[in-house]
Design a protein around this motif. Structure first.
Motif, PDB file in Angstrom:
ATOM      1  N   THR A 163     -49.478  15.047 -42.771  1.00 52.82           N
ATOM      2  CA  THR A 163     -50.265  14.255 -42.054  1.00 52.82           C
ATOM      3  C   THR A 163     -49.437  14.845 -40.438  1.00 52.82           C
ATOM      4  OG1 THR A 163     -51.125  12.916 -40.686  1.00 52.82           O
ATOM      5  CG2 THR A 163     -49.587  12.426 -41.957  1.00 52.82           C
ATOM      6  N   GLU A 164     -50.214  14.592 -39.451  1.00 53.37           N
ATOM      7  CA  GLU A 164     -49.389  14.152 -37.969  1.00 53.37           C
ATOM      8  C   GLU A 164     -49.541  12.899 -37.177  1.00 53.37           C
ATOM      9  OE1 GLU A 164     -51.471  17.125 -34.641  1.00 53.37           O
ATOM     10  OE2 GLU A 164     -51.187  18.438 -36.401  1.00 53.37           O
ATOM     11  N   ARG A 165     -50.563  12.270 -37.924  1.00 55.74           N
ATOM     12  CA  ARG A 165     -50.480  10.750 -38.336  1.00 55.74           C
ATOM     13  C   ARG A 165     -48.716   9.948 -38.221  1.00 55.74           C
ATOM     14  NH1 ARG A 165     -51.669   6.802 -42.086  1.00 55.74           N
ATOM     15  NH2 ARG A 165     -52.607   7.676 -43.710  1.00 55.74           N
ATOM     16  N   GLN A 166     -48.904   9.132 -37.374  1.00 57.36           N
ATOM     17  CA  GLN A 166     -47.643   8.387 -38.033  1.00 57.36           C
ATOM     18  C   GLN A 166     -48.111   7.346 -38.487  1.00 57.36           C
ATOM     19  OE1 GLN A 166     -45.720   4.752 -35.028  1.00 57.36           O
ATOM     20  NE2 GLN A 166     -43.804   6.996 -36.238  1.00 57.36           N
ATOM     21  N   ILE A 167     -47.963   7.034 -39.958  1.00 58.20           N
ATOM     22  CA  ILE A 167     -48.335   5.831 -41.152  1.00 58.20           C
ATOM     23  C   ILE A 167     -47.803   4.951 -40.642  1.00 58.20           C
ATOM     24  CG2 ILE A 167     -47.718   5.980 -43.646  1.00 58.20           C
ATOM     25  CD1 ILE A 167     -47.797   8.325 -44.537  1.00 58.20           C
ATOM     26  N   PRO A 168     -48.556   3.853 -40.656  1.00 59.19           N
ATOM     27  CA  PRO A 168     -47.916   2.477 -40.104  1.00 59.19           C
ATOM     28  C   PRO A 168     -48.038   1.977 -41.179  1.00 59.19           C
ATOM     29  CG  PRO A 168     -51.338   3.264 -39.886  1.00 59.19           C
ATOM     30  CD  PRO A 168     -49.772   4.938 -40.720  1.00 59.19           C
ATOM     31  N   LEU A 169     -46.413   1.116 -41.295  1.00 58.12           N
ATOM     32  CA  LEU A 169     -45.283   0.301 -42.138  1.00 58.12           C
ATOM     33  C   LEU A 169     -46.333  -1.368 -41.541  1.00 58.12           C
ATOM     34  CD1 LEU A 169     -42.263   1.622 -41.452  1.00 58.12           C
ATOM     35  CD2 LEU A 169     -44.268   1.399 -43.514  1.00 58.12           C
ATOM     36  N   VAL A 170     -46.990  -1.965 -42.299  1.00 56.60           N
ATOM     37  CA  VAL A 170     -47.752  -3.279 -41.963  1.00 56.60           C
ATOM     38  C   VAL A 170     -46.292  -4.068 -42.891  1.00 56.60           C
ATOM     39  CG1 VAL A 170     -49.733  -4.888 -42.930  1.00 56.60           C
ATOM     40  CG2 VAL A 170     -49.672  -2.205 -42.493  1.00 56.60           C
ATOM     41  N   MET A 171     -45.947  -5.522 -41.830  1.00 59.54           N
ATOM     42  CA  MET A 171     -45.003  -5.992 -42.783  1.00 59.54           C
ATOM     43  C   MET A 171     -46.010  -7.978 -42.382  1.00 59.54           C
ATOM     44  SD  MET A 171     -42.586  -4.483 -42.570  1.00 59.54           S
ATOM     45  CE  MET A 171     -40.832  -5.404 -42.798  1.00 59.54           C
ATOM     46  N   LEU A 172     -46.124  -8.002 -43.538  1.00 61.34           N
ATOM     47  CA  LEU A 172     -46.543  -9.495 -43.925  1.00 61.34           C
ATOM     48  C   LEU A 172     -45.507 -10.334 -44.189  1.00 61.34           C
ATOM     49  CD1 LEU A 172     -48.451  -7.773 -46.821  1.00 61.34           C
ATOM     50  CD2 LEU A 172     -49.345  -8.707 -45.136  1.00 61.34           C
ATOM     51  N   SER A 173     -46.071 -11.820 -43.953  1.00 62.68           N
ATOM     52  CA  SER A 173     -45.336 -12.826 -43.754  1.00 62.68           C
ATOM     53  C   SER A 173     -46.394 -14.326 -44.056  1.00 62.68           C
ATOM     54  CB  SER A 173     -44.904 -13.157 -42.724  1.00 62.68           C
ATOM     55  OG  SER A 173     -43.944 -12.542 -42.025  1.00 62.68           O
ATOM     56  N   ALA A 174     -46.018 -14.695 -45.392  1.00 64.80           N
ATOM     57  CA  ALA A 174     -46.192 -16.008 -45.816  1.00 64.80           C
ATOM     58  C   ALA A 174     -45.918 -17.037 -44.543  1.00 64.80           C
ATOM     59  CB  ALA A 174     -45.558 -16.346 -47.310  1.00 64.80           C
ATOM     60  N   ILE A 175     -47.144 -17.391 -44.892  1.00 66.00           N
ATOM     61  CA  ILE A 175     -47.329 -18.825 -44.284  1.00 66.00           C
ATOM     62  C   ILE A 175     -47.861 -20.265 -45.107  1.00 66.00           C
ATOM     63  CG2 ILE A 175     -47.305 -17.605 -41.592  1.00 66.00           C
ATOM     64  CD1 ILE A 175     -50.352 -18.316 -41.472  1.00 66.00           C
ATOM     65  N   GLY A 176     -48.350 -19.866 -46.447  1.00 68.90           N
ATOM     66  CA  GLY A 176     -48.622 -20.957 -47.271  1.00 68.90           C
ATOM     67  C   GLY A 176     -49.201 -20.142 -48.860  1.00 68.90           C
ATOM     68  N   THR A 177     -49.448 -21.414 -49.650  1.00 67.51           N
ATOM     69  CA  THR A 177     -49.924 -20.917 -50.916  1.00 67.51           C
ATOM     70  C   THR A 177     -51.702 -20.341 -50.990  1.00 67.51           C
ATOM     71  OG1 THR A 177     -49.199 -22.504 -51.863  1.00 67.51           O
ATOM     72  CG2 THR A 177     -47.270 -21.250 -52.218  1.00 67.51           C
ATOM     73  N   VAL A 178     -51.478 -20.247 -51.288  1.00 69.48           N
ATOM     74  CA  VAL A 178     -53.757 -19.789 -52.262  1.00 69.48           C
ATOM     75  C   VAL A 178     -53.715 -20.145 -53.303  1.00 69.48           C
ATOM     76  CG1 VAL A 178     -54.427 -18.880 -49.298  1.00 69.48           C
ATOM     77  CG2 VAL A 178     -53.792 -17.178 -51.431  1.00 69.48           C
ATOM     78  N   GLU A 179     -54.589 -20.110 -53.690  1.00 68.06           N
ATOM     79  CA  GLU A 179     -55.127 -19.411 -55.244  1.00 68.06           C
ATOM     80  C   GLU A 179     -54.767 -17.600 -55.902  1.00 68.06           C
ATOM     81  OE1 GLU A 179     -56.577 -21.685 -57.583  1.00 68.06           O
ATOM     82  OE2 GLU A 179     -56.043 -23.395 -56.585  1.00 68.06           O
TER      83      GLU A 179
END
Length: 162
Positions: free
Chosen positions: A142-158
């Motif tokens: 593909t010509e698009r730059q494939i995005p990278l997503v960085m997740l940072s936990a800020i709390g717990t959930v169910e």
């Protein structure tokens, strides 16, 4: 890869994705975290998470299983869509919010997210090609730059349920 080729891959794995999500949710994360994707060029032991977000048009809560990596204390997901010419819906949806939730195995978190740039992005892309080698081919398709997503936990959930 064209959008048509991506659609063929998606159709071929549709039942697998549905079954995987169901297993992950039904077990509370006890099953589904580690998957064998060697049939599509990945590794026998590949880590997956569940990403929970709100649809930008529907307003509905959605959950998508995704391969992930962990680097420098952040969780990395890749918006590859198999090398399609357009971004996956989950990525378009999360761009509309600052927070979302993710679950790894039996632990779920509220998180913020960001996209790495330049040198950091290349380092992380190289790492993710090791996590799932087909990413290299996907970017070439593909010509698009494939995005990278960085997740940072800020709390717990169910834990997510079915």
């Amino acid at each position: 890869m064209s959008d048509n080729s991506s659609a063929v891959i998606a159709e071929a794995r549709r039942d697998w994705k549905t079954d995987h999500l169901g297993m992950y949710l039904d077990s509370g994360g006890a099953e589904g975290h580690i998957v064998d994707v060697s049939d599509i060029g990945g590794h026998k032991f590949t880590t997956t998470l569940l990403l929970k977000y709100v649809g930008r048009k529907s307003g509905k809560t959605m959950i998508t299983p995704l391969i992930y990596g962990d680097i420098d204390g952040e969780v990395v997901i890749v918006a590859s869509k198999g090398g399609a010419d357009h971004h996956p819906a989950w990525y378009l949806n999360i761009r509309e919010s600052k927070e979302l939730e993710f679950q790894i195995a039996t632990q779920a978190f509220r998180a913020t997210w960001r996209e790495p740039a330049e040198t950091e992005r290349q380092k992380i892309w190289d790492f993710m090609e090791g996590v799932f080698p087909p990413y290299k081919g996907y970017q070439a398709f593909t010509e698009r730059q494939i995005p990278l997503v960085m997740l940072s936990a800020i709390g717990t959930v169910e834990r997510f349920g079915s």
